[in-house]
Design a protein around this motif. Structure first.
Motif, PDB file in Angstrom:
ATOM      1  N   UNK A 136      31.201  41.382  -3.065  1.00 40.60           N
ATOM      2  CA  UNK A 136      31.277  41.033  -1.858  1.00 40.60           C
ATOM      3  C   UNK A 136      30.147  41.495  -1.027  1.00 40.60           C
ATOM      4  N   UNK A 139      27.248  38.984  -1.522  1.00 43.70           N
ATOM      5  CA  UNK A 139      27.411  37.973  -0.826  1.00 43.70           C
ATOM      6  C   UNK A 139      27.275  37.980   0.586  1.00 43.70           C
ATOM      7  N   UNK A 140      27.673  39.132   1.411  1.00 42.42           N
ATOM      8  CA  UNK A 140      27.566  39.492   2.746  1.00 42.42           C
ATOM      9  C   UNK A 140      26.021  39.458   2.914  1.00 42.42           C
ATOM     10  N   UNK A 142      23.584  37.999   1.633  1.00 41.55           N
ATOM     11  CA  UNK A 142      23.124  36.636   1.803  1.00 41.55           C
ATOM     12  C   UNK A 142      23.360  36.133   2.967  1.00 41.55           C
ATOM     13  N   UNK A 143      24.617  36.289   3.613  1.00 40.05           N
ATOM     14  CA  UNK A 143      24.937  35.601   4.974  1.00 40.05           C
ATOM     15  C   UNK A 143      24.299  36.415   6.112  1.00 40.05           C
ATOM     16  N   UNK A 144      24.103  37.832   5.970  1.00 37.83           N
ATOM     17  CA  UNK A 144      23.886  38.532   7.155  1.00 37.83           C
ATOM     18  C   UNK A 144      22.503  38.751   7.137  1.00 37.83           C
TER      19      UNK A 144
ATOM     20  N   UNK B  69      32.095  35.635   7.229  1.00 32.46           N
ATOM     21  CA  UNK B  69      31.606  35.667   5.882  1.00 32.46           C
ATOM     22  C   UNK B  69      32.775  35.103   4.775  1.00 32.46           C
ATOM     23  N   UNK B 142      24.814  30.358  -2.848  1.00 32.37           N
ATOM     24  CA  UNK B 142      23.687  31.050  -2.062  1.00 32.37           C
ATOM     25  C   UNK B 142      22.651  31.047  -2.577  1.00 32.37           C
ATOM     26  N   UNK B 172      27.827  29.959  10.390  1.00 35.02           N
ATOM     27  CA  UNK B 172      27.494  31.223   9.763  1.00 35.02           C
ATOM     28  C   UNK B 172      27.937  31.442   8.540  1.00 35.02           C
ATOM     29  N   UNK B 173      29.265  31.103   8.082  1.00 36.62           N
ATOM     30  CA  UNK B 173      29.620  30.990   6.861  1.00 36.62           C
ATOM     31  C   UNK B 173      28.803  30.384   6.052  1.00 36.62           C
ATOM     32  N   UNK B 175      25.713  30.536   6.117  1.00 36.52           N
ATOM     33  CA  UNK B 175      24.196  31.419   6.122  1.00 36.52           C
ATOM     34  C   UNK B 175      23.346  30.911   7.096  1.00 36.52           C
TER      35      UNK B 175
END
Lengths: 192, 192
Positions: A136, A139-140, A142-144, B69, B142, B172-173, B175
């Motif tokens: 988690x 993954x976060x 990579x998004x953030x 996310x 990702x 945003x989900x 990325x």
DNA sequence: TTTCTTTCTTGTCTTTTGTAAACGTTTTTT
DNA sequence: AAAAAACGTTTACAAAAGACAAGAAAGAAA
């Protein structure tokens, strides 16, 4: 040899001595040299690995390029979970990056352990909870985070791994090219 | 109301009737309207949610921006696992995107269920295995795929969600920014 | 040591994305 | 129905990343 493994299990559940003996006899020791494939492309795998010593990576091949998606070192389980659990052929490759020592657990033996050791489900449940939290977070990130932020986080959280793994593998692991990582590193040096 | 939940559990383990009654009495029903926070920023959470009806998202706030996310709909568990398991304050927010119906399970009650229902550990273990596979796939996407590929994958694997969730949240989900997603969509239309 | 391979860096050019702001449209709220 | 908020797209510009190729540096093997 297995003491190291039980130091790990003790963090999750208190197996009785009889349980530990069952576990120990179900797992086999394996010594492998660098660049050995533990899991191969397009084959089914029925093995899980507990890494006693060494370093492994999991990677995919995309457009002829090796893309590293996971790197791990001592005292952790690794496997191609998807293939292991669902029985499908796996699309990833797991290889050693150093001479490594492993405990190998077979799926049939694991299923037997679930039956013979009452705490086994709880043990695996707790490992999976920890693993899920880690995934988690990854993954976060990579998004953030930007690639540069991901690199500096890796640098601070796991500096040791940078000495053990070639940079071009780290680059793909961070979701960027080796070229780009080299430039990010240059940018960071210039800032300080 | 709980039949729907047990249709879900039946996919993993065969709870006996007595187990199901214990489970049912441990979970409470909750009806919430759109834009309700189920988990709030910087607070601890001791609840897990099983979504019977509706749609939820998990998001972070970074530089004042909401970054989604995770998005999920009917028949799945959701929670701030990190905070739930480790007891730390959570940095994410979980909110409803539609009027939703939930079953709520408290951590203390869950711990009790682990003691009272022998199959409970196995049940959760199997859910976590599935969840881990999903997270692994998301994470891999990702690293491996371009934003455009991630979008088209989402489009083919989960077309329904596109109708239920605003595009800037999907962006945003994936990325990327809403601007970028708009451009990607335009590019795709022009190709065909 | 010498050779060979792998790894890392750099340069140029192209593509993609981010930022910020504007604008029209749709949806929600009052 | 009117006002307000949310949503989606577009534009201009800046920053970052990718592709490709060349070359330096480091490490492993002969």
């Amino acid at each position: 040899m297995t003491e190291q493994f039980f130091t790990y299990t003790d963090k999750f559940v208190n197996f009785r001595q009889a349980d530990k003996e069952l576990l120990a006899s179900a797992m086999s020791f394996r010594h492998v040299k660098t660049k050995t494939d533990l899991v191969s492309y397009d084959k089914r795998t029925d093995e899980l690995f507990f890494l006693l010593k060494g370093c492994l990576r999991k990677y995919y091949i995309k457009d002829g390029q090796q893309i590293t998606i996971y790197i791990t070192a001592e005292n952790s389980f690794i496997g191609a979970f998807d293939s292991f659990i669902t029985g499908t052929a796996c699309k990833e490759i797991i290889e050693t990056l150093e001479p490594s020592e492993l405990l190998v657990l077979n799926k049939k033996d694991l299923d037997k352990l679930y039956k013979d050791i009452p705490l086994m489900n709880e043990f695996v449940r707790k490992i999976l909870e920890q693993t899920l939290i880690q995934f988690q977070q990854a993954l976060t990130s990579f998004i953030l985070d930007s690639p540069e932020e991901r690199y500096t986080k890796l640098l601070s959280q796991n500096p040791e791994i940078l000495q053990r793994v070639p940079q071009h593998m780290l680059a793909t692991y961070l979701g960027i090219t080796a070229t780009s990582l080299s430039r990010i590193r240059k940018r960071i040096v210039e800032k300080s």
